[in-house]
Design a protein around this motif. Structure first.
Motif, short mmCIF file in Angstrom:
data_model
loop_
_atom_site.label_atom_id
_atom_site.label_comp_id
_atom_site.label_asym_id
_atom_site.label_seq_id
_atom_site.Cartn_x
_atom_site.Cartn_y
_atom_site.Cartn_z
N LYS A 71 1.16 -1.57 0.03
CA LYS A 71 0.62 0.25 -0.13
C LYS A 71 1.08 1.02 -0.52
CE LYS A 71 -4.42 -2.30 1.79
NZ LYS A 71 -4.77 -2.04 3.12
N THR A 72 1.82 0.97 0.86
CA THR A 72 2.69 2.57 0.59
C THR A 72 3.55 2.32 -0.64
OG1 THR A 72 3.03 1.90 3.29
CG2 THR A 72 5.04 3.57 1.83
N LEU A 73 4.46 1.35 -1.50
CA LEU A 73 4.16 1.06 -2.94
C LEU A 73 3.48 2.23 -3.68
CD1 LEU A 73 7.07 1.12 -4.73
CD2 LEU A 73 5.88 -1.31 -5.13
N ALA A 74 2.44 1.69 -3.68
CA ALA A 74 0.99 2.40 -4.22
C ALA A 74 0.77 3.75 -3.79
CB ALA A 74 -0.26 1.55 -3.91
N LYS A 75 0.30 4.09 -2.90
CA LYS A 75 0.42 5.45 -2.11
C LYS A 75 1.70 6.39 -3.30
CE LYS A 75 -0.31 8.76 0.50
NZ LYS A 75 -1.20 8.95 2.33
N LEU A 76 3.22 5.83 -2.94
CA LEU A 76 4.04 6.29 -3.61
C LEU A 76 3.62 6.35 -5.50
CD1 LEU A 76 7.08 7.85 -4.17
CD2 LEU A 76 7.74 5.15 -4.31
#
Length: 118
Positions: A71-76
């Motif tokens: 999810k962190t990578l998706a937000k980035l």
């Protein structure tokens, strides 16, 4: 909505059933909860518009690790591209055809990315 095909028992979500009260379930935990170095991961960037009413999306698949890291990578990726998106079934779905831009962002983050499809 089509059902996802199950290929193994692990696709059921790690459900373990035993009538033995002394069973040690720690041996059955998934290895995906560990942090895996980005350079050791092989991600794939797909372009798709099937099943979305003609809307184009870029799909990033192959991520191994915690759901929170995904999810962190998706937000980035959503922030850098300035578009919306979501995380479903272990894949990052970004609205629009941003495959080349996403590939360069992921490579700068240290991931190995392969372009899949035309």
């Amino acid at each position: 909505m089509a059902k996802k095909k199950l290929n193994s028992l692990s696709d059921l979500g790690g459900f373990v059933f035993s009538t033995n009260e002394q069973e040690d379930f720690s041996a059955y935990s998934e290895g995906s909860s560990e942090n895996i170095d980005p350079k050791d991961q092989q991600l794939e960037a797909h372009f798709s518009n099937k099943g979305r009413g003609g809307k184009t999306v870029t799909i990033v698949s192959g991520f191994q690790g915690k759901e929170s890291d995904l999810k962190t990578l998706a937000k980035l990726l959503k922030t850098k591209c300035g578009v919306g998106g979501s995380v479903k079934d272990g894949e990052i779905i970004i609205q629009g055809n941003y495959r080349d831009k996403i590939m360069s962002i992921l490579q700068k983050e240290g991931y190995s990315v392969k372009r899949v499809g035309g």
